[in-house]
Design an enzyme around this catalytic site. Structure first.
Site, PDB file in Angstrom:
ATOM      1  N   ARG A   1     -24.430  15.393  55.553  1.00  0.00           N
ATOM      2  CA  ARG A   1     -25.195  14.447  56.374  1.00  0.00           C
ATOM      3  C   ARG A   1     -25.145  13.076  55.703  1.00  0.00           C
ATOM      4  NH1 ARG A   1     -30.373  12.416  56.238  1.00  0.00           N
ATOM      5  NH2 ARG A   1     -31.476  12.220  58.231  1.00  0.00           N
TER       6      ARG A   1
ATOM      7  N   LYS B   1     -29.737   7.979  49.005  1.00  0.00           N
ATOM      8  CA  LYS B   1     -31.037   8.376  48.456  1.00  0.00           C
ATOM      9  C   LYS B   1     -31.264   7.866  47.035  1.00  0.00           C
ATOM     10  CE  LYS B   1     -31.940  12.330  51.429  1.00  0.00           C
ATOM     11  NZ  LYS B   1     -32.057  13.790  51.562  1.00  0.00           N
TER      12      LYS B   1
HETATM   13  C1  YH5 Z   1     -31.634  16.151  54.155  1.00  0.00           C
HETATM   14  O1  YH5 Z   1     -31.326  15.960  52.976  1.00  0.00           O
HETATM   15  N1  YH5 Z   1     -32.880  13.976  54.666  1.00  0.00           N
HETATM   16  S1  YH5 Z   1     -34.377  12.107  56.014  1.00  0.00           S
HETATM   17  C2  YH5 Z   1     -34.603   8.245  51.480  1.00  0.00           C
HETATM   18  C3  YH5 Z   1     -33.617   7.294  51.343  1.00  0.00           C
HETATM   19  C4  YH5 Z   1     -32.454   7.361  52.114  1.00  0.00           C
HETATM   20  C5  YH5 Z   1     -32.315   8.375  53.028  1.00  0.00           C
HETATM   21  C6  YH5 Z   1     -33.361   5.022  50.742  1.00  0.00           C
HETATM   22  N2  YH5 Z   1     -33.396  14.505  56.760  1.00  0.00           N
HETATM   23  C7  YH5 Z   1     -32.363  15.208  54.936  1.00  0.00           C
HETATM   24  O2  YH5 Z   1     -32.104  10.564  54.766  1.00  0.00           O
HETATM   25  N3  YH5 Z   1     -32.315  16.683  56.838  1.00  0.00           N
HETATM   26  C8  YH5 Z   1     -33.499  13.590  55.784  1.00  0.00           C
HETATM   27  O3  YH5 Z   1     -33.811   6.321  50.419  1.00  0.00           O
HETATM   28  C9  YH5 Z   1     -32.677  15.521  56.251  1.00  0.00           C
HETATM   29  N4  YH5 Z   1     -31.299  17.308  54.789  1.00  0.00           N
HETATM   30  C10 YH5 Z   1     -31.623  17.566  56.094  1.00  0.00           C
HETATM   31  N5  YH5 Z   1     -31.255  18.737  56.625  1.00  0.00           N
HETATM   32  C11 YH5 Z   1     -34.323  11.308  54.420  1.00  0.00           C
HETATM   33  C12 YH5 Z   1     -33.152  10.405  54.191  1.00  0.00           C
HETATM   34  C13 YH5 Z   1     -33.311   9.320  53.189  1.00  0.00           C
HETATM   35  C14 YH5 Z   1     -34.456   9.251  52.412  1.00  0.00           C
END
Ligand code: YH5
Length: 282
Positions: free
Chosen positions: A258, A224
């Site tokens: 996760r 993230k």
């Molecule tokens: C979470 O924290 N996050 S989807 C932006 C990015 C990289 C990854 C490149 N679903 C979570 O993973 N469910 C997501 O920048 C989730 N907790 C739970 N429970 C977002 C994601 C991401 C967003």
């Protein structure tokens, strides 16, 4: 308050020690578009690899919830998620969670073999509390300020840690009132969801305020912007920051991490758990 584990629709998720949850996107912008045959084969191959690397659960998502992402309609989300969940339930031994806010997707995904509901809106959608209660599987309730499309424009808190804790306590209470037993709930502070860079690190450093609620805590920081913006790294160079963040979260009591990067995170989690609970060594 010993955390035993979760009955994920018949598959047991042992949480006596922290576990890693592998992220599996089934969106057209990922290779694993659940709606196509090649997409399903790819999703199954990725999930198998993550399980070999030590993932104890696979989180299947068909709705991109990155900052700025547009909402996906229910038919489209079902088309992506259902064939993937069905194939995965038959080919990997670990429980699957479904990353969705929509009651219709919750019901259908659980019927297709998903063993947990992961809702970034914490069951706020009309009918979501009822759908989750009827599904009789564990639910992860996540904190978010605002909505994915606009949440990063001006996040605002007086005290992010206490506000996230109070929000999660409220949703926990709402879920219990709707008939979801407390021992079927997981809480998540929602890293990156309507938080400034500083807010995210305040939460990480004081995560014990959330883990003290006595319910298993899940964290998702993998790849993230809280890593990218702090370290000035593009998305493909955030692994070292991600494993450091995972280790800190486990040290502060998180039981589920996760991540997109399972193998590295499994090691980081073991190191952090050894430091938190040296009695577990040997
Ligand atoms: C979470 O924290 N996050 S989807 C932006 C990015 C990289 C990854 C490149 N679903 C979570 O993973 N469910 C997501 O920048 C989730 N907790 C739970 N429970 C977002 C994601 C991401 C967003």
């Amino acid at each position: 308050m010993p955390v035993a584990g979760l009955d994920c629709g018949g598959r047991w998720l042992d949480l006596s020690a922290p576990r890693v949850v592998g992220v599996l996107n089934v969106t057209p912008d990922s290779f694993s578009d659940g709606g196509s045959v090649a997409g399903i084969d790819d999703a199954v191959a990725r999930a198998r690899l993550m399980v070999e690397e030590g993932a104890a659960m696979i989180d299947v998502g068909g709705e991109s919830s990155r900052p700025g992402a547009a909402p996906v309609d229910e038919d489209e989300e079902l088309r992506r998620v259902l064939p993937a969940v069905e194939a995965l339930a038959a080919s990997v031994p670990v429980p699957l969670s479904v990353d969705t806010c929509k009651p219709g997707v919750m019901r259908a995904a659980v019927a297709a073999g998903a063993g947990m509901i992961n809702d970034i809106h914490a069951l706020a959608a009309p009918g979501a509390l009822e759908a989750a209660a009827e599904a009789k599987v564990p639910v992860c309730l996540m904190h978010m300020q605002g909505e994915p499309r606009t949440m990063q424009q001006a996040p605002r808190y007086t005290d992010v840690v206490s506000e996230v804790r109070v929000f999660l306590e409220g949703r926990l209470e709402a879920a219990v009132r709707a008939g979801i037993p407390r021992d079927r709930l997981v809480l998540d502070p929602g890293f990156g969801f309507g938080k400034t860079l500083r807010n995210n690190y305040e939460l990480l450093g004081r995560l014990d305020a959330v883990t003290a609620l006595g319910v298993p805590v899940l964290v998702g920081m993998s790849r993230k912007s809280m890593l990218g913006n702090l370290l000035d790294r593009p998305v493909n160079r955030r692994l070292y920051g991600g494993v450091a963040a995972a280790a800190l979260a486990v040290f502060h009591g998180a039981r589920l991490v996760r991540t997109h990067d399972v193998a590295a995170t499994v090691d980081a989690v073991r190191v952090a758990w050894a430091a938190r609970r040296p009695d577990w060594i040997e």
